[in-house]
Design a protein around this motif. Structure first.
Motif: not given
Length: 286
Positions: A52-53, A77-80, A102-106
């Motif tokens: 699980t996460p 998913l990235l928030k999770q 660029a702002q949304r991906l780690p």
């Protein structure tokens, strides 16, 4: 190495099976404590453990987390996984591109770009086309080459190349998807069946618009004629493959058209470029 595959879509499941064949430890990240479903490939059944996460975020065992997901699933998913410990490595694989990536991906994630073709029929997997893969950092200047990762991926789904300029490879993959996927839906056909439909002129116009946008956004020089040739080559090598977009339409699911031709149309409009061919396909399939 320990691997965690997000969900059980076709590409992720194919990688999970291929990694297990290489004696790698593979778990599947599932929702709401659901068990991982078995997958069949070449008349052999493969079983996977589920994680699980919450368990992943608490794990001290270093893992490579592979998210081969739909582009519209990425934000959730990235928030999770926002608190994913640094001992874990995140690989992202999705069709198309996001606005304001660029702002949304780690910054410390890797992009996995692949032309391997796969689709799912219930629990049965079909590796419908052998391709190749490329791996590169979202911010390439920050990290060294992950040699063990490349070696393992090359053994599981060969070949896998290190690509320090992964954005170029992503633009080429976006172009191939823009030139293949919508037409498989319009003509309700497998990839290989596109080859005899005389679509080269339409594809060339699409490719020209994509090339202009890649140059303006990222300074990447792509030749439209080479993009069409590459798309035709992929269609030939994945002739028996049902594109992900056609699979989504047949299953009544949302498609990724917004992140393919739609992305090209939106970004071109913002920059004052013409992208009428991509705009038309986006409108037709939205």
């Amino acid at each position: 190495m320990n691997w965690v595959i997000v969900g059980q879509g076709a590409l992720g499941s194919l990688l999970a099976v291929k990694l297990q064949q290489q004696q790698q430890t593979v778990a599947v990240l599932t929702r709401a404590n659901a068990p991982a479903e078995p997958r069949w490939l070449d008349q052999q059944c493969y079983q996977f453990s589920a994680i699980t996460p919450a368990e992943l975020l608490c794990s001290q065992q270093p893992s490579t987390v592979v998210a081969a997901v739909k582009a519209y699933q990425l934000d959730a998913l990235l928030k999770q996984l926002a608190e994913l410990p640094t001992q874990h490595q995140l690989l992202l694989s999705y069709n198309g591109m996001l606005d304001n990536e660029a702002q949304r991906l780690p910054p410390n994630c890797l992009h996995w770009v692949t032309t391997h073709g796969a689709y799912r029929d219930a629990q049965q997997l079909v590796h419908a086309g052998a391709g190749e893969s490329w791996l590169g950092w979202q911010q390439p200047q920050l990290k060294p080459v992950p040699a063990e990762l490349i070696t393992t991926l090359s053994a599981a789904l060969p070949p896998c190349h290190w690509q320090p300029e992964i954005q170029r490879q992503r633009w080429q993959k976006l172009a191939i998807n823009c030139l293949i996927n919508p037409f498989t839906v319009i003509h309700n056909c497998l990839n290989g069946e596109l080859l005899g439909l005389g679509l080269e002129a339409e594809m060339l116009q699409l490719a020209g618009e994509i090339s202009a946008l890649a140059g303006r956004l990222d300074g990447i020089d792509l030749l439209p004629e080479q993009l069409v040739t590459a798309a035709m080559d992929v269609a030939t090598r994945t002739a028996a493959n049902r594109s992900s977009m056609l699979s989504d339409v047949r299953a009544g699911r949302r498609t990724e058209i917004d992140f393919l031709n739609g992305f090209v149309a939106r970004q071109s409009a913002q920059l004052g470029l013409t992208a009428s061919a991509n705009q038309l396909l986006w409108q037709q399939l939205s």
